[in-house]
Design a protein around this motif. Structure first.
Motif, PDB file in Angstrom:
ATOM      1  N   PRO A  41       0.810  -1.226   0.000  1.00  0.00           N
ATOM      2  CA  PRO A  41       0.000   0.000   0.000  1.00  0.00           C
ATOM      3  C   PRO A  41       0.843   1.276   0.000  1.00  0.00           C
ATOM      4  O   PRO A  41       0.481   2.262  -0.634  1.00  0.00           O
ATOM      5  N   LEU A  42       1.995   1.237   0.672  1.00  0.00           N
ATOM      6  CA  LEU A  42       2.874   2.398   0.674  1.00  0.00           C
ATOM      7  C   LEU A  42       3.434   2.668  -0.721  1.00  0.00           C
ATOM      8  O   LEU A  42       3.507   3.822  -1.162  1.00  0.00           O
ATOM      9  N   LEU A  43       3.801   1.629  -1.446  1.00  0.00           N
ATOM     10  CA  LEU A  43       4.301   1.777  -2.808  1.00  0.00           C
ATOM     11  C   LEU A  43       3.211   2.323  -3.735  1.00  0.00           C
ATOM     12  O   LEU A  43       3.467   3.238  -4.539  1.00  0.00           O
ATOM     13  N   ILE A  44       2.004   1.802  -3.622  1.00  0.00           N
ATOM     14  CA  ILE A  44       0.889   2.278  -4.456  1.00  0.00           C
ATOM     15  C   ILE A  44       0.588   3.741  -4.150  1.00  0.00           C
ATOM     16  O   ILE A  44       0.400   4.559  -5.059  1.00  0.00           O
ATOM     17  N   ALA A  45       0.559   4.099  -2.859  1.00  0.00           N
ATOM     18  CA  ALA A  45       0.275   5.485  -2.474  1.00  0.00           C
ATOM     19  C   ALA A  45       1.371   6.426  -2.963  1.00  0.00           C
ATOM     20  O   ALA A  45       1.085   7.540  -3.426  1.00  0.00           O
ATOM     21  N   THR A  46       2.624   5.991  -2.898  1.00  0.00           N
ATOM     22  CA  THR A  46       3.732   6.818  -3.364  1.00  0.00           C
ATOM     23  C   THR A  46       3.652   7.042  -4.872  1.00  0.00           C
ATOM     24  O   THR A  46       3.850   8.162  -5.356  1.00  0.00           O
ATOM     25  N   CYS A  47       3.361   5.999  -5.613  1.00  0.00           N
ATOM     26  CA  CYS A  47       3.222   6.132  -7.073  1.00  0.00           C
ATOM     27  C   CYS A  47       2.069   7.054  -7.439  1.00  0.00           C
ATOM     28  O   CYS A  47       2.197   7.908  -8.323  1.00  0.00           O
ATOM     29  N   PHE A  48       0.953   6.902  -6.764  1.00  0.00           N
ATOM     30  CA  PHE A  48      -0.208   7.748  -7.031  1.00  0.00           C
ATOM     31  C   PHE A  48       0.091   9.204  -6.685  1.00  0.00           C
ATOM     32  O   PHE A  48      -0.268  10.118  -7.444  1.00  0.00           O
ATOM     33  N   ALA A  49       0.770   9.447  -5.566  1.00  0.00           N
ATOM     34  CA  ALA A  49       1.120  10.815  -5.167  1.00  0.00           C
ATOM     35  C   ALA A  49       2.080  11.439  -6.171  1.00  0.00           C
ATOM     36  O   ALA A  49       1.947  12.620  -6.520  1.00  0.00           O
ATOM     37  N   PHE A  50       3.051  10.668  -6.648  1.00  0.00           N
ATOM     38  CA  PHE A  50       3.986  11.182  -7.649  1.00  0.00           C
ATOM     39  C   PHE A  50       3.260  11.513  -8.946  1.00  0.00           C
ATOM     40  O   PHE A  50       3.521  12.549  -9.573  1.00  0.00           O
ATOM     41  N   LEU A  51       2.330  10.652  -9.374  1.00  0.00           N
ATOM     42  CA  LEU A  51       1.558  10.898 -10.584  1.00  0.00           C
ATOM     43  C   LEU A  51       0.725  12.173 -10.448  1.00  0.00           C
ATOM     44  O   LEU A  51       0.684  12.999 -11.371  1.00  0.00           O
ATOM     45  N   CYS A  52       0.084  12.349  -9.296  1.00  0.00           N
ATOM     46  CA  CYS A  52      -0.704  13.571  -9.064  1.00  0.00           C
ATOM     47  C   CYS A  52       0.185  14.808  -9.074  1.00  0.00           C
ATOM     48  O   CYS A  52      -0.170  15.835  -9.668  1.00  0.00           O
ATOM     49  N   ALA A  53       1.345  14.719  -8.421  1.00  0.00           N
ATOM     50  CA  ALA A  53       2.258  15.863  -8.378  1.00  0.00           C
ATOM     51  C   ALA A  53       2.774  16.205  -9.777  1.00  0.00           C
ATOM     52  O   ALA A  53       2.852  17.387 -10.146  1.00  0.00           O
ATOM     53  N   ALA A  54       3.110  15.204 -10.573  1.00  0.00           N
ATOM     54  CA  ALA A  54       3.600  15.449 -11.928  1.00  0.00           C
ATOM     55  C   ALA A  54       2.504  16.060 -12.798  1.00  0.00           C
ATOM     56  O   ALA A  54       2.759  16.995 -13.577  1.00  0.00           O
ATOM     57  N   THR A  55       1.287  15.565 -12.669  1.00  0.00           N
ATOM     58  CA  THR A  55       0.162  16.099 -13.445  1.00  0.00           C
ATOM     59  C   THR A  55      -0.104  17.553 -13.083  1.00  0.00           C
ATOM     60  O   THR A  55      -0.288  18.406 -13.965  1.00  0.00           O
ATOM     61  N   LEU A  56      -0.140  17.848 -11.789  1.00  0.00           N
ATOM     62  CA  LEU A  56      -0.380  19.224 -11.365  1.00  0.00           C
ATOM     63  C   LEU A  56       0.748  20.153 -11.812  1.00  0.00           C
ATOM     64  O   LEU A  56       0.503  21.286 -12.232  1.00  0.00           O
ATOM     65  N   THR A  57       1.972  19.678 -11.723  1.00  0.00           N
ATOM     66  CA  THR A  57       3.106  20.495 -12.152  1.00  0.00           C
ATOM     67  C   THR A  57       3.011  20.823 -13.633  1.00  0.00           C
ATOM     68  O   THR A  57       3.191  21.980 -14.040  1.00  0.00           O
ATOM     69  N   CYS A  58       2.721  19.834 -14.444  1.00  0.00           N
ATOM     70  CA  CYS A  58       2.595  20.077 -15.890  1.00  0.00           C
ATOM     71  C   CYS A  58       1.426  21.004 -16.194  1.00  0.00           C
ATOM     72  O   CYS A  58       1.541  21.904 -17.042  1.00  0.00           O
ATOM     73  N   THR A  59       0.322  20.828 -15.516  1.00  0.00           N
ATOM     74  CA  THR A  59      -0.859  21.660 -15.756  1.00  0.00           C
ATOM     75  C   THR A  59      -0.594  23.108 -15.367  1.00  0.00           C
ATOM     76  O   THR A  59      -0.869  24.027 -16.156  1.00  0.00           O
ATOM     77  N   TYR A  60      -0.075  23.320 -14.172  1.00  0.00           N
ATOM     78  CA  TYR A  60       0.158  24.686 -13.716  1.00  0.00           C
ATOM     79  C   TYR A  60       1.278  25.369 -14.489  1.00  0.00           C
ATOM     80  O   TYR A  60       1.200  26.554 -14.790  1.00  0.00           O
ATOM     81  N   THR A  61       2.312  24.644 -14.826  1.00  0.00           N
ATOM     82  CA  THR A  61       3.424  25.243 -15.569  1.00  0.00           C
ATOM     83  C   THR A  61       2.965  25.712 -16.942  1.00  0.00           C
ATOM     84  O   THR A  61       3.279  26.826 -17.362  1.00  0.00           O
ATOM     85  N   SER A  62       2.213  24.869 -17.635  1.00  0.00           N
ATOM     86  CA  SER A  62       1.737  25.283 -18.967  1.00  0.00           C
ATOM     87  C   SER A  62       0.776  26.459 -18.867  1.00  0.00           C
ATOM     88  O   SER A  62       0.803  27.357 -19.719  1.00  0.00           O
ATOM     89  N   SER A  63      -0.031  26.513 -17.843  1.00  0.00           N
ATOM     90  CA  SER A  63      -0.961  27.628 -17.665  1.00  0.00           C
ATOM     91  C   SER A  63      -0.214  28.924 -17.367  1.00  0.00           C
ATOM     92  O   SER A  63      -0.552  29.987 -17.910  1.00  0.00           O
ATOM     93  N   ILE A  64       0.810  28.841 -16.534  1.00  0.00           N
ATOM     94  CA  ILE A  64       1.593  30.035 -16.190  1.00  0.00           C
ATOM     95  C   ILE A  64       2.334  30.552 -17.420  1.00  0.00           C
ATOM     96  O   ILE A  64       2.345  31.760 -17.692  1.00  0.00           O
TER      97      ILE A  64
END
Length: 101
Positions: free
Chosen positions: A52-75
């Protein structure tokens, strides 16, 4: 008013109870409860925590990468629009009023 510890002990002695055996019984019950609670709450095997820790870490990294790409392109897009004049902020006659707000 509640009795102090010494008064309770004296009351038990006067009633004919052995306070040492009562204390031992209570400590044994509390110890058994604590041991049973710990064994029920904590998992038995390492994989029950690791997977569960590995799954949660992967999901958190995916969310962080998605948000970073979204906000960076918007800025970047908004900055380019401001600099090219598509968003007429600097040429607006009310710019200084907006800036104070």
């Amino acid at each position: 008013s509640p009795l102090s510890a010494a008064e309770r002990t004296a009351a038990f002695h006067s009633a004919g109870y052995d306070t040492t055996s009562l204390s031992n019984i209570i400590q044994e019950i509390a110890g058994n409860f604590a041991n049973n609670t710990v064994s029920v709450i904590y998992p038995e095997d390492d994989y029950m925590i690791g997977i569960p820790l590995l799954i949660a870490t992967c999901f958190a990294f995916l969310c962080a990468a998605t948000l970073t790409c979204t906000y960076t392109s918007s800025i970047v897009s908004t900055t380019l629009k401001l600099r090219s004049g598509v968003i007429p902020t600097f040429r607006d006659p009310n710019f200084w009023k907006y800036r104070k707000a």
